[in-house]
Design a protein around this motif. Structure first.
Motif, mmCIF file in Angstrom:
data_model
loop_
_atom_site.group_PDB
_atom_site.id
_atom_site.type_symbol
_atom_site.label_atom_id
_atom_site.label_comp_id
_atom_site.label_asym_id
_atom_site.label_seq_id
_atom_site.Cartn_x
_atom_site.Cartn_y
_atom_site.Cartn_z
ATOM 1 N N GLN A 39 0.826 -1.197 0.000
ATOM 2 C CA GLN A 39 0.000 0.000 0.000
ATOM 3 C C GLN A 39 0.860 1.247 0.000
ATOM 4 N N PHE A 40 0.287 2.302 -0.550
ATOM 5 C CA PHE A 40 0.970 3.586 -0.645
ATOM 6 C C PHE A 40 -0.131 4.632 -0.516
ATOM 7 N N ARG A 41 -0.178 5.310 0.600
ATOM 8 C CA ARG A 41 -1.262 6.247 0.900
ATOM 9 C C ARG A 41 -0.703 7.573 1.386
ATOM 10 N N ALA A 42 -1.445 8.632 1.139
ATOM 11 C CA ALA A 42 -1.060 9.954 1.623
ATOM 12 C C ALA A 42 -2.317 10.692 2.075
ATOM 13 N N ALA A 43 -2.179 11.485 3.121
ATOM 14 C CA ALA A 43 -3.293 12.286 3.621
ATOM 15 C C ALA A 43 -2.761 13.635 4.087
#
Length: 103
Positions: A39-43
């Motif tokens: 997974q690769f997530r940004a917020a």
């Protein structure tokens, strides 16, 4: 096989926010397509931002193992992002924390 994950806090000068979204967004989209990416997530964390201060993002990247993380760092999309970041000098300040996923 040990997973490799990182939680990274990224601070971006507001004057460079559009460039960040373009270059980092490109990296994020292509990273998710890598065979070793779990997974690769940004917020964006607006609650941490101060008026006139940098935009703050938290990025979680997790790969199947250290070799997959190294392959990610060698990829064309990561190199494109890294080159842009180096050109911008102090526009992007990244404070990273290497973590060991436990779930």
């Amino acid at each position: 096989m040990a997973r490799e994950g990182r939680l990274i806090r990224v601070e971006v000068a507001l004057t460079h926010l559009d460039g960040f979204i373009d270059y980092f967004g490109h990296n994020l989209r292509h990273s998710r397509e890598e065979p070793g990416c779990i997974q690769f997530r940004a917020a964006r964390s607006r609650s941490e931002e101060k008026e006139g201060g940098p935009a703050i993002f938290h990025v979680w990247e997790e790969f199947v193992d250290e070799a997959a993380m190294r392959a990610h760092h060698a990829s064309a999309h990561f190199q494109r992002w890294s080159h842009w970041r180096a050109q911008q000098r102090d526009a992007v300040v990244r404070v990273g924390l290497v973590t060991d996923p436990w779930l």
